[in-house]
Scaffold this motif. Structure first.
Motif, short mmCIF file in Angstrom:
data_model
loop_
_atom_site.label_atom_id
_atom_site.label_comp_id
_atom_site.label_asym_id
_atom_site.label_seq_id
_atom_site.Cartn_x
_atom_site.Cartn_y
_atom_site.Cartn_z
N ARG A 167 61.04 24.50 52.65
CA ARG A 167 60.13 25.65 52.52
C ARG A 167 58.78 25.27 51.92
O ARG A 167 57.98 26.16 51.61
CB ARG A 167 60.82 26.74 51.70
N SER A 168 58.52 23.98 51.77
CA SER A 168 57.17 23.56 51.35
C SER A 168 56.19 24.06 52.40
O SER A 168 56.44 23.94 53.59
CB SER A 168 57.08 22.03 51.26
N ASP A 169 55.08 24.59 51.96
CA ASP A 169 54.13 25.21 52.90
C ASP A 169 53.06 24.20 53.27
O ASP A 169 51.96 24.20 52.73
CB ASP A 169 53.53 26.48 52.29
N ILE A 170 53.37 23.35 54.23
CA ILE A 170 52.52 22.23 54.64
C ILE A 170 51.91 22.54 56.01
O ILE A 170 52.63 22.92 56.93
CB ILE A 170 53.37 20.93 54.74
N PRO A 171 50.60 22.35 56.18
CA PRO A 171 49.97 22.62 57.49
C PRO A 171 50.27 21.53 58.51
O PRO A 171 50.77 20.45 58.16
CB PRO A 171 48.47 22.65 57.16
N LEU A 172 49.95 21.81 59.76
CA LEU A 172 50.08 20.82 60.82
C LEU A 172 49.13 19.66 60.57
O LEU A 172 48.04 19.85 60.04
CB LEU A 172 49.73 21.43 62.18
N ASN A 173 49.55 18.45 60.97
CA ASN A 173 48.62 17.33 60.97
C ASN A 173 48.00 17.23 62.38
O ASN A 173 48.25 18.11 63.23
CB ASN A 173 49.31 16.02 60.53
#
Length: 192
Positions: A15-21
């Motif tokens: 559930r870490s809120d990480i954006p797309l690379n």
């Protein structure tokens, strides 16, 4: 959803809120092109609240109404969130060795919970959508496995150990009171 820095680093993202690379954006663009090439119009989108799923949904179906659905969020990994998949804790190794018979380690969401919440969402979706409506669901690998387990209980847990890559697309139809057997579509540009 498309790839993130945590996916690339082989971390338990949860559930870490990480954006797309950059690769994740490219994967979502390839999926958008596939839908366009297949002339599949997307009437509405339901997405996990996490940014990587929302970004993917907006790239694939920028014109469709987007609804945030909490039940589409990824599995809660609890204290294991962010841990390395290349050198996981012994209890994670044991869990991954046999998902069906080994319960999730303490503090992690159970696979039964993932399946139940995805199933409840799919049942509700079947009731609110019209037969001609095309719906895109933007979610996560373990959440997707929960949905597939719900739709195919005869699999007896085999989806848990099936690899689902970034931006994988599965299609199903709701007809005559049930969903058809989900099929993964091949989008070659996703795997370059």
């Amino acid at each position: 959803h498309g790839q993130t820095a945590n996916n690339k680093a082989k971390l338990l993202q949860g559930r870490s809120d990480i954006p797309l690379n950059k690769d994740g954006i490219r994967q979502a663009e390839a999926a958008a092109k596939w839908f366009c090439d297949q002339q599949i119009r997307i009437d509405s989108v339901y997405s996990s609240p996490l940014i990587r799923a929302v970004e993917t949904a907006k790239i694939i179906a920028p014109e469709a109404p987007l609804f945030i659905e909490d039940r589409l969020i990824e599995m809660d990994y609890g204290p294991y969130e962010g841990s390395s998949l290349t050198s996981p804790a012994p209890e994670i190794i044991e869990f991954f060795r046999d998902f069906v018979h080994n319960p999730a380690p303490e503090g992690m969401e159970s696979l039964a919970s993932v399946t139940a919440r995805l199933g409840a969402f799919l049942d509700e979706l079947a009731e609110i959508c019209t037969p001609s409506e095309n719906v895109l669901i933007s979610t996560h690998a373990i959440a997707m496995k929960g949905a597939l387990e719900y739709l195919m209980p005869e699999s007896k847990g085999s989806w848990w150990s099936t690899y689902i890559g970034n931006c994988a697309v599965y299609m199903t139809e709701y007809r005559d009171g049930s969903y058809t057997l989900p099929q993964e579509v091949s989008i070659k540009a996703l795997h370059r």
